[in-house]
Each structure stands twice: as C-alpha cells, then as structure tokens.
Enzyme design. Structure first.
Site, PDB file in Angstrom:
ATOM      1  CG  HIS A  76       6.723  -0.648   1.451  1.00 38.64           C
ATOM      2  ND1 HIS A  76       6.686  -1.640   2.402  1.00 38.64           N
ATOM      3  CD2 HIS A  76       5.522  -0.005   1.534  1.00 38.64           C
ATOM      4  CE1 HIS A  76       5.537  -1.605   3.043  1.00 38.64           C
ATOM      5  NE2 HIS A  76       4.801  -0.621   2.530  1.00 38.64           N
ATOM      6  CB  SER A 144      12.376  -6.805  -0.024  1.00 37.98           C
ATOM      7  OG  SER A 144      12.633  -7.777   0.963  1.00 37.98           O
TER       8      SER A 144
END
Length: 320
Positions: A76, A144
């Site tokens: 993540h 990200s």
C-alpha cells in the site's frame, strides 16, 4: 450562587451517564467497524495473519491457495494499510496466493519512531518480511509509496520478482502535481490532524470515492489522527529521499516485465510521470485510467484488477 447538594448530585449523575453513553457508543462504533472489516475480508477471501521477525511485528492478509500457486504481494501507499486492497482482491482469480502486508509504520504493523522509514529502508523491511513468510518469488504490486518501494525491491532483488505492477507510483516527480503546490504553501492534505481533515484527504486523494458508511469513516478518522506523529516522521523522510539518491537510476535497474497503471485525475503525483517510468524501465508498458485519482484499486477495483490480469495473461502467453 452555590448549587444545592441535590443539584450537584444530579449534575454528577448526568455526567457519569453521558460518559457511559459515549463509551458505549464508541464500543458500538468499533464493533460495527470490526464487523464491516470482517465482511470485507470474507468477500475478498482473506484472513488476517501476523509474524515477528528481526524484533518487528508485521500484520498481513492472506488467502487460501494451492501450494504451487503463484504469489501476488501487495504494498500500500503512505498513510494507508493492507485493507486498501480488499475490494481489488475480490476481483483477482482464486488461483493466486494473495498477500497484502502492512508496511512498517502503518496499519497493524510495528510503529517505531526511532527507526528510519525512507524507501531503501522500507525495501529492507519488506525483504525481511518476505523471507520470514517464505515468499521466494512473486508478482509485486505497489501503490504510491508502495510503488516506489516495489520498484526498488525489483531492482535490488531481481530473481525474486516475476513481474511488477506500479499503481500511481511515487519516486519520480518530473511533472509537478497539486500536492507539491499545497506543500509549498505549508499544507499537507495527506496527513489527518483533526476530524475534518479526513474528508479533505478523501477528496484530495480520490476522484471517484467509494461510499464509506459512518462507523467506518469515524474509526478511520480516529486511527489517522492517532498516527499523526509517525506519519509526520515518515513523510519527512520521503521528502528527504527525493534528494538523497537518483531514483531514475533505480528504475533503469528494473528488468522484470512492468505495468505502470495511473489514474489520470491524480492530484498527489502527476500521471504524466508514467512516461518517465516506462522510458526508464526497459520491459514496461503503461495504462492511464480516466476519471480516477491516486488510488485506482479503491476507486475502480474491478477495472484495475481486469487490467492487471490482462497484463499477467500477456506475460503467460509470451512465455509460451
């Protein structure tokens, strides 16, 4: 005017009742949150796991798969958690062994303010996790900050990464974004400091936000505020990273087949930086999704999963 003893007793009783009610509401709220998370995990076919290695705690989600199943490891982004992948995982074929880990400093993994959290250190922590979890070769997907970590991991440990999917990855900022403009003004919409900041974060990070009911948003807001200090620490290191080493050189060392997938409405990192990734990674291709922001796996989970599966099927076809 002094209150009578009966008035004082009534006021004290009212405060006790109010505090008891608030406590009960909080317990109910967190109970509903856990029920919702249990439901999301069951829909995705994953269960929570954890392991300890090198004195650090790693929390992760994992599905049941055949012993010879290919593994997909999911990383993540900043300020996020393994749960960001749940709706994306729903749309992945059950034949894969899926692992989504909380990076150190995030989610339910260790949060130690005394250790470094720059990208190359996080690569080392992920390496410690994969070795402890027995993951020897896998498909690596990162969003990200997780995309930057994934890129560097693939460059440093090429024999372990079968393919790479970078979703709105950090690491290259040749084309500026709205976030950089905000940061120059002393604003950081990615860090929640007070309750109203959570809505600002959601609006900023995502163009097509999913509906999230009250108990979930309330608990997520409280968790984000509780993590403000560690997120400040991590973000400061990420900013410093941009000056400490040449990330473009890292990308040139990535040799595995790579898909760069980006939401065109990304305000955190400009989608045009996908051009830089695909220019520097030899065996790479890109896909830009209209109407989606910084988190395609949350905003458009089915479409994102479909695109990644087409990419992986192409790789299988190329291998013959």
């Amino acid at each position: 005017m002094r209150m009578s003893h009966s008035a004082q007793f009534f006021r004290a009783g009212f405060l006790v009742a109010a505090l008891t009610l608030l406590s009960a509401c909080s317990e109910i709220k967190y109970g509903l949150y856990e029920l919702a998370m249990d439901f999301e995990r069951s829909q995705a076919g994953v269960t929570p796991k954890s392991l300890e290695t090198q004195g650090r705690h790693f929390a992760y989600l994992q599905n049941q798969a055949a012993p010879d199943a290919e593994t997909i490891l999911l990383l993540h982004g900043f300020g996020a958690s393994k749960e960001n992948w749940l709706r994306f995982i729903r749309h992945l074929p059950a034949r894969y062994h899926i692992v989504a880990v909380d990076l150190l400093g995030h989610g339910d993994s260790s949060k130690d303010p005394s250790i470094p959290y720059d990208i190359d250190d996080q690569v080392g922590y992920v390496r410690a996790f994969t070795e402890a979890a027995g993951l020897t070769r896998f498909h690596l997907m990162g969003n990200s900050m997780g995309g930057a970590i994934s890129s560097m991991y693939a460059a440093e440990y090429p024999d372990t990464v079968a393919s790479l999917v970078l979703i709105d990855p950090a690491g290259v900022y040749e084309f500026s974004s709205e976030l950089e403009t905000r940061l120059q003004k002393g604003e950081n919409p990615l860090i929640v400091r007070k309750p109203e900041d959570f809505g600002v974060l959601m609006d900023f990070a995502m163009e097509d936000k999913p509906f999230i009911p009250w108990p979930i948003t309330s608990v997520l807001t409280e968790k984000a505020i509780a993590n403000t200090a560690i997120y400040d620490h991590i973000f400061a290191e990420l900013v410093r990273d941009r000056h400490d080493y040449d990330f473009k050189q890292v990308l040139q060392n990535v040799k595995c087949p790579t898909l760069v997938l980006w939401g065109k409405e990304d305000r955190v990192i400009n989608y045009r930086n996908a051009e830089v990734f695909t220019r520097l990674i030899t065996n790479s291709r890109k896909m830009i999704i209209d109407g989606v922001g910084h988190a395609p796996m949350i905003e458009a989970p089915e479409k994102t999963a479909e695109i990644t599966q087409i990419f992986m099927r192409l790789l299988e076809a190329e291998k013959g």
